[in-house]
Design an enzyme around this catalytic site. Sequence first.
Site, short mmCIF file in Angstrom:
data_model
loop_
_atom_site.label_atom_id
_atom_site.label_comp_id
_atom_site.label_asym_id
_atom_site.label_seq_id
_atom_site.Cartn_x
_atom_site.Cartn_y
_atom_site.Cartn_z
N CYS A 196 -4.43 -1.63 2.84
CA CYS A 196 -3.85 -0.76 3.88
C CYS A 196 -4.02 0.71 3.61
CB CYS A 196 -2.39 -1.12 4.13
SG CYS A 196 -1.21 -0.62 2.84
N HIS A 200 3.94 -0.68 3.20
CA HIS A 200 2.77 -0.69 4.08
C HIS A 200 2.57 0.68 4.70
CE1 HIS A 200 -0.29 -1.92 6.86
NE2 HIS A 200 0.45 -1.58 7.89
N ASP A 222 -3.06 1.48 13.44
CA ASP A 222 -3.01 0.74 12.17
C ASP A 222 -4.21 -0.20 12.09
OD1 ASP A 222 -2.45 -0.61 9.87
OD2 ASP A 222 -0.47 -1.33 10.50
#
Length: 288
Positions: free
Chosen positions: A86, A122, A137
């Site tokens: 991420c 995250h 995202d």
Amino acid sequence: MPSRARSAADPARGWGGDALDLDAYLERIGHRGPVAPDAETLTAVHRAHSAAIPFENIDVLLGREIPLDVEALQDKMVRRGRGGYCYEHGLLLAAALERIGLQATGHAARVRVGGGLRPATHMALTVETPSGAVLADTGFGGGGPLYPVPLRAPETEAAQDEWTYRLTDEGDGVWALSSRTGDTWDELYGFTEDPRYRGDYAILSHYLSTSPRSPFTGRLMVQHTEASVRRRLTDTALTEEHPDGTVDRRDLAPEEVPEAIRDVFGITLTRDDAEAVAKAAAGFTEED
């Protein structure tokens, strides 16, 4: 609505976009349309990035340092055609948007998959566009959104190809992202509006890439979402999830794992890395 990011003129609060080869990045993701600081460009770049660059933690599995400076990110994910997890996705996308003229704000999100209260580890972005604020995202793995999701209170439901996402304002500055599979809504994560910066993610990444308690150390995760299928390689299990909720699974032999990483996810490993991954996969089968 999310707070606007502070000026990128402050290097500590910007995303290092000046160091990014934007043309090479756009070529890597296959974006050949116009580029402007608007919602249309953000949507196109987000979708192209999601399609071209998979989620993967191969370097974490192999015990390597995960550098997050822009030069290292573009060397790995742009020049060498690898994926990332991420922070790598989020920081590369934020740098590209900064070069384009769209300022992203970073946030820390708590993963809700599987339930329980987890640390906010995250990375998610919100972006202010002339058409309003959106969640961006590209780094949530096989279940993340393909396109940006508008932030509209109290709730936004967004059809993205054959998948559907829901972004809910839960109050007190908390937003929750969910995805529908079949008739079931599954919560993905929740995030708050307060900003995070590159230095914050460096600390979180160090923990997630080194701690034995991290979900990313000691296991293989390669994931990618397409218009009508989510593919996941977890250790030696290769699964395909469909929008109606059906899941197909195949268990791989250790020597098949590098081939699947190449053929299914489009990541070509060096010979040494392929051998190291196969060796790690053999350890997974021994544990079973």
